[in-house]
Design an enzyme around this catalytic site. Sequence first.
Site: not given
Length: 328
Positions: A121, A146, A150
Amino acid sequence: MILITGAAGYIGSITSYHFLKNNYKVIGIDNISTGNARALEVLNKFDNFKFYEGNFGNLELLEQIVTNNKIDFVVHFAANTSVFESTQNPLKYHDNNVSNMINLLKICEKYDINNFIFSSSAATYGEPKTNELITEDTPKNPINPYGLTKLIGEYILNDLSNAKKEFNFIALRYFNVAGASLIAPLGQFSKSSLLIKIAAECAANKRDKMYLYGNDYNTPDGTCVRDYIHVDDLAIAHIEALKYLKNQKTSQAFNVGYSKGTSVKEVIDIMKKISGNDFKVEMADRRTGDPSSLVASNKKITSLTDWKYSNDNLELICKSAYEWELKI
């Protein structure tokens, strides 16, 4: 044969469809928590598709899959993906996005599955300190759990590749994926925090209103700027990444975007224009974890692979999302 985790999800199902249409054999796994059984109905029409329901971190299930099928490549989509939710429930994100991924990689190592494509991402970059396009060498400094999970995933892959020379991976750093497929009866079935999905739901009268989270960012109109990429073009990037791994046998990280930024306000205006619906938009405070601007440089992926995109048009992206909402 390709093992695709998260095969019933939005991006996972459309990418699976593209692989299947290109005559690859695909094994899908999904626990249907955020994926959708209707996506599987589309994929199950292909003779070269087989599906297992369950969690991608379930070692017993993974053992069953790899012992019954000759897996050559793994394309790993399955993850929790909401930036805001990750700030409220970080342990959920570390458990699924990191711990379960480690289980998946344990199976890859045990059974000599040495080609891995990772759904990473742009959130790994955090809040870049420059207004220039983000390159793969831009410092990584995620500002939400988040994005951190990643980035940890990328570090784990890099460590495994260094320890096991025959293991190679590609981390595809997605920018903002949007729209419904133009070649498959597939799109985003489930509710989502993604802007274009929410705007399309408003345009189709499935929501009474939407919120604009902050208008005081350091951007031309004060709203966040993102690089929106059509989901079909993203799916094709995975096919080209697989070809690269097969031919070059080296690990890489690639940004996947159009190198073009659009603000939240511009997206809303386009959706209103496309639909003819002047739906209600209310101002709200900034959300925790939202960077002001994320726009990709795609020079690396376009120079090292044969990836070409054809849907670089925000009106087309919004139209496909809106028309999809009218169908489901």
